[in-house]
Design a protein around this motif. Structure first.
Motif, PDB file in Angstrom:
ATOM      1  N   TYR A 107     -13.433   4.472 -30.712  1.00  0.00           N
ATOM      2  CA  TYR A 107     -14.100   4.528 -32.017  1.00  0.00           C
ATOM      3  C   TYR A 107     -15.444   3.812 -31.953  1.00  0.00           C
ATOM      4  O   TYR A 107     -15.685   2.958 -31.102  1.00  0.00           O
ATOM      5  CB  TYR A 107     -13.220   3.912 -33.101  1.00  0.00           C
ATOM      6  N   GLN A 110     -14.113   8.813 -34.363  1.00  0.00           N
ATOM      7  CA  GLN A 110     -12.979   8.364 -33.565  1.00  0.00           C
ATOM      8  C   GLN A 110     -12.458   9.516 -32.707  1.00  0.00           C
ATOM      9  O   GLN A 110     -12.507  10.681 -33.113  1.00  0.00           O
ATOM     10  CB  GLN A 110     -11.830   7.875 -34.456  1.00  0.00           C
ATOM     11  N   VAL A 118      -3.197   1.823 -30.722  1.00  0.00           N
ATOM     12  CA  VAL A 118      -2.708   2.260 -32.032  1.00  0.00           C
ATOM     13  C   VAL A 118      -1.182   2.264 -32.075  1.00  0.00           C
ATOM     14  O   VAL A 118      -0.564   1.568 -32.870  1.00  0.00           O
ATOM     15  CB  VAL A 118      -3.265   3.657 -32.389  1.00  0.00           C
ATOM     16  N   GLU A 121      -7.156   5.035 -29.586  1.00  0.00           N
ATOM     17  CA  GLU A 121      -8.312   5.716 -30.137  1.00  0.00           C
ATOM     18  C   GLU A 121      -9.581   5.028 -29.639  1.00  0.00           C
ATOM     19  O   GLU A 121      -9.633   3.803 -29.487  1.00  0.00           O
ATOM     20  CB  GLU A 121      -8.284   5.758 -31.670  1.00  0.00           C
ATOM     21  N   ILE A 149       0.346   8.589 -31.613  1.00  0.00           N
ATOM     22  CA  ILE A 149      -1.079   8.368 -31.383  1.00  0.00           C
ATOM     23  C   ILE A 149      -1.172   7.095 -30.551  1.00  0.00           C
ATOM     24  O   ILE A 149      -0.893   6.003 -31.040  1.00  0.00           O
ATOM     25  CB  ILE A 149      -1.851   8.216 -32.710  1.00  0.00           C
ATOM     26  N   HIS A 177      -4.536  15.917 -39.839  1.00  0.00           N
ATOM     27  CA  HIS A 177      -5.894  15.650 -39.386  1.00  0.00           C
ATOM     28  C   HIS A 177      -6.837  16.821 -39.664  1.00  0.00           C
ATOM     29  O   HIS A 177      -7.987  16.808 -39.200  1.00  0.00           O
ATOM     30  CB  HIS A 177      -5.894  15.341 -37.888  1.00  0.00           C
ATOM     31  N   VAL A 205      -3.280  11.590 -28.228  1.00  0.00           N
ATOM     32  CA  VAL A 205      -1.934  11.846 -28.742  1.00  0.00           C
ATOM     33  C   VAL A 205      -1.013  12.252 -27.599  1.00  0.00           C
ATOM     34  O   VAL A 205      -1.357  13.135 -26.793  1.00  0.00           O
ATOM     35  CB  VAL A 205      -1.954  12.958 -29.816  1.00  0.00           C
ATOM     36  N   ARG A 251      -8.857  10.293 -31.008  1.00  0.00           N
ATOM     37  CA  ARG A 251      -7.476   9.826 -30.996  1.00  0.00           C
ATOM     38  C   ARG A 251      -6.696  10.548 -29.901  1.00  0.00           C
ATOM     39  O   ARG A 251      -6.626  11.776 -29.884  1.00  0.00           O
ATOM     40  CB  ARG A 251      -6.826  10.057 -32.361  1.00  0.00           C
TER      41      ARG A 251
END
Length: 439
Positions: free
Chosen positions: A136, A84, A147, A134, A131, A162, A88, A86
């Motif tokens: 994936y 994934q 998300v 994402e 977040i 993380h 942010v 992510r």
């Protein structure tokens, strides 16, 4: 044509090179965390931000003055063990929060600037970090998911959670907060569920006009505390037909009620498992030939502290608040081979007060399991993707919900029990008050 995502929704990425950008009125930074399926970075090199603008397959691109940088992602260049990416958003002013300005908007475009997806992140309040999206992997292809997971614990807390090393460890573990978390089980808005199919051109269909009905009894059951009494005498779940052991040579085929201890052959305890759930819609015969019924089933996990529901993961909240359980996203039709929905469980991170996890499937549109075939759940070793146990459910039941399996503590061990019990519920909010009989 651009598609609008709501929280928890996902869509395919048909192009290799994509750009993630954000639009918001407050000064902010955009960064990326490249994580494995355990939700952790492999090293600090998998964290892309303003002081480290390049990572494997991901680069931070400067933006015009006053706007955050964007993330250019070359999906073919992302290492195979990265599951994934992510994206942010972090406000420059850590003392501020997203509730003071208009909701941020995350946009996914192709390399030519054509907008593919847009996600307006509603409901943020006290959080200064979120977040947003994402990217994936799913069955050999890449997808994008909205998300909208806010963090109130600070930037260091987020990246430490993380697996990124920071100069100064946070004073307390991160506390992910669900944006504008209500006190009852969250009924999704009219945009949470999308129609079963979207066109190959990337267009996203409008959601149905009605959302979930509110759960019975006035909302989500009370948080952990003294055990709540059921309003009616709970029915007894089917008695187990015995306990079997896992084998390294072949998956164990479970019968309804059977249990298995989550230890590998040789006694080593499992620490990271996947629960795969799958089903196929039946075909109905009509004047113009066979037709597959569009059946929207949703898998959920409800985490119990003794008799009290304490947390959950479902398509509208893809991770439990402690991060130990993560839902991989919603499949709307059951089409395709293999698992339709996958739930990751890190047994080492489940809080000590959680005693059991119930894996359920509910029918959003009210179709009964008479219209579903080949429904199953299977336990997979997360360390090597080896299937350990499988339970295949008998079809033809006139229920809109199914308790598939239970994972629960016995002393220092975790066990799994095949349930296969039906009841009536269209969504987790309706299901939770009925789950006491399976505990």
């Amino acid at each position: 044509m651009s598609a609008t995502l709501a929280k928890g929704q996902n869509g395919p990425l048909a192009t290799n090179d994509v750009v993630i950008s954000v639009q918001l009125s407050a000064p902010a930074d955009l960064s990326a965390l490249l994580v494995t399926e355990r939700g952790k970075v492999r090293s600090d090199a998998d964290f892309v931000f303003f002081n480290q603008p390049s990572g494997p397959g991901v680069n931070l691109q400067p933006a015009p003055a006053g706007q955050p940088a964007s993330l250019a992602v070359s999906l073919n260049a992302v290492p195979a063990d990265i599951d994934q990416i992510r994206a942010v958003i972090t406000l420059d002013d850590a003392s501020s929060n997203f509730g003071r300005s208009a909701p941020p908007v995350a946009v996914v475009s192709d390399s030519s600037g054509n907008q593919l997806y847009e996600y307006r992140i509603e409901g943020l309040d006290s959080e200064s970090i979120v977040i947003a999206l994402e990217l994936y992997r799913r069955q050999g292809a890449w997808k994008v998911r909205a998300v909208g997971q806010g963090y109130a614990g600070g930037f260091a807390a987020l990246v430490t959670d993380h697996g990124v090393t920071v100069d100064e460890a946070p004073a307390a573990p991160p506390q992910p907060t669900q944006a504008a978390q209500p006190t009852h089980y969250p009924p999704p808005t009219s945009q949470t569920q999308q129609s079963p199919q979207y066109a190959a051109t990337g267009s996203y269909p409008p959601p149905p006009g009605t959302g979930y009905a509110p759960p019975p009894g006035g909302g989500y059951p009370p948080p952990p505390g003294p055990a709540t009494q059921q309003s009616a005498a709970p029915q007894q779940a089917a008695q187990p037909t015995g306990e079997v052991s896992l084998s390294k040579d072949r998956p164990v085929s479970l019968q309804k009620g059977q249990r298995v201890t989550l230890r590998k052959e040789g006694g080593q305890a499992l620490t990271f498992v996947k629960m795969g759930l799958g089903w196929d819609p039946v075909q109905s015969r009509g004047m113009f030939g066979n037709r597959t019924v569009d059946i929207d089933l949703d898998a959920s996990v409800i985490m119990f502290a003794d008799a009290n529901p304490a947390d959950y993961a479902y398509y509208g909240q893809l991770s439990s608040k402690d991060g130990s359980v993560r839902h991989q996203g919603d499949n709307l039709t059951g089409e395709g081979e293999g698992d339709d929905e996958v739930i990751l469980v890190d047994l080492t991170r489940i809080p000590a007060h959680i005693s059991s996890l119930l894996f359920i499937v509910t029918s959003y549109k009210g179709h009964t399991f008479e219209q579903v075939r080949n429904a199953f759940c299977r336990l997979v070793d997360g360390s090597n993707n080896a299937e350990l146990a499988r339970y295949t459910m008998a079809g033809g039941m006139r229920f809109t919900a199914m308790a598939m399996a239970k994972v629960f503590r016995v002393g220092g061990d975790w066990k799994m029990q095949a349930l296969g019990e039906g009841f009536q519920a269209k969504h987790p909010g309706e299901a939770i008050p009925q789950l006491g009989r399976f505990l």
